[in-house]
Motif scaffolding. Sequence first.
Motif, short mmCIF file in Angstrom:
data_model
loop_
_atom_site.label_atom_id
_atom_site.label_comp_id
_atom_site.label_asym_id
_atom_site.label_seq_id
_atom_site.Cartn_x
_atom_site.Cartn_y
_atom_site.Cartn_z
N GLU A 145 -26.91 24.99 -105.84
CA GLU A 145 -26.11 24.46 -107.12
C GLU A 145 -26.23 25.76 -107.83
N ARG A 146 -27.42 26.42 -107.81
CA ARG A 146 -27.25 27.59 -108.79
C ARG A 146 -26.20 28.84 -108.44
N LEU A 147 -25.86 28.93 -107.02
CA LEU A 147 -25.23 30.02 -106.65
C LEU A 147 -23.71 29.68 -106.78
N ARG A 151 -23.15 20.55 -109.27
CA ARG A 151 -24.32 19.52 -109.23
C ARG A 151 -24.12 18.65 -108.15
N VAL A 152 -24.83 18.44 -107.28
CA VAL A 152 -25.04 17.31 -106.17
C VAL A 152 -25.48 16.15 -106.97
N ARG A 153 -24.93 15.06 -107.07
CA ARG A 153 -25.56 13.91 -108.03
C ARG A 153 -26.16 12.64 -107.15
N GLY A 154 -25.54 12.82 -106.11
CA GLY A 154 -26.17 11.95 -104.63
C GLY A 154 -26.14 12.43 -103.41
N ARG A 170 -15.53 13.00 -106.14
CA ARG A 170 -15.33 12.30 -107.64
C ARG A 170 -16.86 11.76 -108.10
N ARG A 171 -17.57 11.39 -107.10
CA ARG A 171 -18.88 10.78 -107.42
C ARG A 171 -19.94 12.20 -107.59
N GLY A 172 -19.61 13.30 -106.84
CA GLY A 172 -20.44 14.40 -106.83
C GLY A 172 -21.35 14.05 -105.78
N SER A 173 -21.23 13.32 -104.72
CA SER A 173 -22.36 13.14 -103.50
C SER A 173 -21.93 13.55 -102.16
#
Length: 238
Positions: A145-147, A151-154, A170-173
């Motif tokens: 996520e840093r690199l 952001r992974v939301r799920g 779309r959901r970030g999963s």
Amino acid sequence: MDKRIQLGDIGADLVRKNIKNVHLSVHPPTGRVRIAAPERMSLDTVRVFAISKLPWIKRQQRKLLEQERETPPEYIDRESHYVWGKRYLLKVVEANEPSSVDLTHVCIVLRVRSDAGTAKRHATLEDWRRQQLRHAVLPLIEKWERLMGVRVRGLFIQRMKTKWGSCNHRRGSIRLNTDLIKKPRECLEYIVVHEMAHLLEPTHNTRFVLLMDQFMPKWQSHRETLNTLPVRNETWNY
């Protein structure tokens, strides 16, 4: 619309999609070949591309046939199981206590009650695999996520029949196959980066390949390692 085409002595299912590149895959358990091609690409162009990959297709089909001859696990003593690319022997201990799994330097110790059948043993080991995989994945997601600036939301970990992972941008999963625990850790990291790259580019187009080259220059080597034995019922995607 799906269409059946012949590539020499091999049949393939052709589906047209709103994509930029051709995607070729070999599916278990029989080695069925599927080609996803751009809607405007000519049939001759698709056929020439697929025929050029016939040696690769046949290699993957041979691997699937070899795997299909393997007997399903019975979860008994001295049965082989893989964790992070290393072979371990299963040791079943019958005990009047809750089921559990421990990993030693040579064995997977499966503790179950004396009346626990194959289904219960499988479920216990599968739950342990999910826990171990989640424990290994979370630091990787935080690192990338840093690199990558995403952001992974799920996060979902489950048995998947035809994929190592998937991403809902779309959901970030992302979803990961529990069988990844059988592969070397660098293969897990490759899949994590692959799926997280889809948060930046949903398709497997040129931009996606450039992103993979940028973040993980050796990703193709990791993919090759991932697509080798041993794991039953895999799909190889070119």
